[in-house]
Design an enzyme around this catalytic site. Sequence first.
Site, PDB file in Angstrom:
ATOM      1  N   SER A   1     -59.172  87.891  29.266  1.00 24.95           N
ATOM      2  CA  SER A   1     -58.389  86.953  28.466  1.00 24.95           C
ATOM      3  C   SER A   1     -57.410  87.749  27.595  1.00 24.95           C
ATOM      4  CB  SER A   1     -59.344  86.125  27.593  1.00 24.95           C
ATOM      5  OG  SER A   1     -58.602  85.286  26.770  1.00 24.95           O
ATOM      6  N   LEU A   2     -56.111  87.559  27.830  1.00 23.12           N
ATOM      7  CA  LEU A   2     -55.114  88.363  27.106  1.00 23.12           C
ATOM      8  C   LEU A   2     -54.535  87.621  25.902  1.00 23.12           C
ATOM      9  CD1 LEU A   2     -52.825  90.275  29.634  1.00 23.12           C
ATOM     10  CD2 LEU A   2     -54.441  91.214  27.971  1.00 23.12           C
TER      11      LEU A   2
ATOM     12  N   CYS B   1     -70.537  82.232  19.190  1.00 23.89           N
ATOM     13  CA  CYS B   1     -69.865  83.466  19.621  1.00 23.89           C
ATOM     14  C   CYS B   1     -69.477  84.269  18.387  1.00 23.89           C
ATOM     15  CB  CYS B   1     -68.612  83.128  20.423  1.00 23.89           C
ATOM     16  SG  CYS B   1     -67.765  84.604  21.044  1.00 23.89           S
TER      17      CYS B   1
ATOM     18  N   GLY C   1     -69.464  81.989  24.018  1.00 25.12           N
ATOM     19  CA  GLY C   1     -69.965  83.357  23.940  1.00 25.12           C
ATOM     20  C   GLY C   1     -69.104  84.359  24.681  1.00 25.12           C
ATOM     21  N   GLU C   2     -69.301  85.614  24.332  1.00 25.67           N
ATOM     22  CA  GLU C   2     -68.632  86.723  25.018  1.00 25.67           C
ATOM     23  C   GLU C   2     -69.662  87.330  25.977  1.00 25.67           C
ATOM     24  OE1 GLU C   2     -65.692  88.557  25.598  1.00 25.67           O
ATOM     25  OE2 GLU C   2     -67.201  89.580  26.811  1.00 25.67           O
TER      26      GLU C   2
ATOM     27  N   SER D   1     -65.389  86.010  32.462  1.00 23.41           N
ATOM     28  CA  SER D   1     -64.203  86.249  31.638  1.00 23.41           C
ATOM     29  C   SER D   1     -64.608  86.981  30.358  1.00 23.41           C
ATOM     30  CB  SER D   1     -63.574  84.898  31.282  1.00 23.41           C
ATOM     31  OG  SER D   1     -62.515  85.087  30.392  1.00 23.41           O
TER      32      SER D   1
ATOM     33  N   CYS E   1     -61.932  74.908  28.248  1.00 22.37           N
ATOM     34  CA  CYS E   1     -62.055  76.223  27.615  1.00 22.37           C
ATOM     35  C   CYS E   1     -61.686  76.161  26.142  1.00 22.37           C
ATOM     36  CB  CYS E   1     -61.118  77.213  28.285  1.00 22.37           C
ATOM     37  SG  CYS E   1     -61.660  77.693  29.889  1.00 22.37           S
TER      38      CYS E   1
ATOM     39  N   CYS F   1     -69.314  75.929  34.681  1.00 24.63           N
ATOM     40  CA  CYS F   1     -68.937  76.866  33.620  1.00 24.63           C
ATOM     41  C   CYS F   1     -70.127  76.999  32.687  1.00 24.63           C
ATOM     42  CB  CYS F   1     -67.709  76.305  32.879  1.00 24.63           C
ATOM     43  SG  CYS F   1     -67.230  77.319  31.476  1.00 24.63           S
TER      44      CYS F   1
ATOM     45  N   CYS G   1     -61.697  84.425  18.049  1.00 24.58           N
ATOM     46  CA  CYS G   1     -60.424  83.993  18.642  1.00 24.58           C
ATOM     47  C   CYS G   1     -59.975  82.712  17.924  1.00 24.58           C
ATOM     48  CB  CYS G   1     -60.596  83.754  20.132  1.00 24.58           C
ATOM     49  SG  CYS G   1     -61.275  85.181  21.002  1.00 24.58           S
TER      50      CYS G   1
ATOM     51  N   CYS H   1     -60.030  79.064  19.571  1.00 23.56           N
ATOM     52  CA  CYS H   1     -61.293  78.642  20.187  1.00 23.56           C
ATOM     53  C   CYS H   1     -62.225  78.020  19.159  1.00 23.56           C
ATOM     54  CB  CYS H   1     -61.959  79.857  20.823  1.00 23.56           C
ATOM     55  SG  CYS H   1     -63.605  79.520  21.428  1.00 23.56           S
TER      56      CYS H   1
ATOM     57  N   GLU I   1     -73.879  75.025  25.760  1.00 20.30           N
ATOM     58  CA  GLU I   1     -73.017  74.058  26.439  1.00 20.30           C
ATOM     59  C   GLU I   1     -72.653  74.527  27.839  1.00 20.30           C
ATOM     60  OE1 GLU I   1     -70.440  71.444  24.257  1.00 20.30           O
ATOM     61  OE2 GLU I   1     -70.564  72.861  22.602  1.00 20.30           O
TER      62      GLU I   1
HETATM   63  S1  SF4 Z   1     -62.529  82.449  23.362  1.00 19.38           S
HETATM   64 FE1  SF4 Z   1     -64.494  83.199  24.175  1.00 19.38          FE
HETATM   65  S2  SF4 Z   1     -64.719  85.214  23.180  1.00 19.38           S
HETATM   66 FE2  SF4 Z   1     -63.161  84.126  21.986  1.00 19.38          FE
HETATM   67  S3  SF4 Z   1     -64.331  83.134  20.321  1.00 19.38           S
HETATM   68 FE3  SF4 Z   1     -64.171  81.663  22.027  1.00 19.38          FE
HETATM   69  S4  SF4 Z   1     -66.065  81.928  23.176  1.00 19.38           S
HETATM   70 FE4  SF4 Z   1     -65.814  83.735  21.890  1.00 19.38          FE
END
Ligand code: SF4
Length: 366
Positions: A221-222, A113, A166-167, A198, A344, A106, A117, A120, A93
Amino acid sequence: MNQRVELIGLSQPELVAFVETLGEPAYRGRQIFAALQHRRLRSFDEMTDLPKELRARLNEVAQASSLQIESRYLSSDGTRRYLMKTRDNLPVETVFIPEEHRDTICFSSQSGCPLQCTFCLTAQLGLLRSLTPGEIVEQIIIALNDAYGTGVKPPRGTNLVGMGAGEPFLNFDSLLKALRIMADPNGLHIVPNRVTISTAGIVPRILDLANVFDRPHLAISLAAPTDALRNELMPINKRWPLEELLNACKVFEHSLKPGERFTFEYVMLDGVNDSDEHARQLANLLNRHGLRAKVNLIPHNPAEPLPYQPSRAERVTRFKDILEAKGIHVYVRRPRGRDIFAACGQLAARHETLNAGRSLLSEVAT
Ligand code: SF4
């Protein structure tokens, strides 16, 4: 299995080396690189300045493109969200956000991922696989071609943010390679200074990035000011808790050169991490580590079935005021593309599951 070489993920010198293996002169490699990356052509058949025999040979041994658009959605604010598919049929995406003086794209670094989190939606897919450099680069090419036409020079500058699915730091080498390909003046020419990546806090890669010369801006990302809450919201915190993460941030901050940006992202979840006490804890945490980085407050983007709601506007303002009173620079990010689930944390190949939101969508036939 398809063994053809993915040319979109090769740097210019690699493309030169590749054409030489076909017995072609080096300039053909530079010509193909420009055709793919600067003219944004996505098939060899469109490269009519190449000899017909060479195009036929390339079609046998290589591929000019690795992604296909499956769906695209247009928001009332002009934001475009793309659901693409890899050649092995995995979702990717990408979001294109037009603004007055620049466009922002973006992009995703992985399909799905592996991190979990809880705010998300992408997390619910799990990791399908990391994307190749070519699959990262091609997201930008597809979005620019769709917005302006094949090869047409964008009227504004293009900024990139690696905040899609994704990370990015779990696909570090492919990410850096893709960024170097995109920075080539004979290609897209999007330099690292126009890119922000990020991370959820992969500490060893933050330390690695501190030693990379041609690097993008970094955002961390905190989402929480204490380990107890962050363990809950971002389980990666159990692997690299706040103390370790912020120590790495300090090392990174020391390595900053003039013009480089380093920020913290704080997604604001109603009644979860947005109290006065959380604001004080966050300010104290950053001040204790001597970190001067700005904090971006991001109102959460609600996405069923996630159990969170965005913090109310007056709460965000109060949170910002407390941080500022303690000397922290704060910026409140404006959400874009909410009506097409383009924001996001909302990217999760929703194509099949769009239901309640469907009437909000303006779907453009592909
Ligand atoms: S916020 Fe980013 S790192 Fe966390 S699960 Fe979603 S895509 Fe993955």
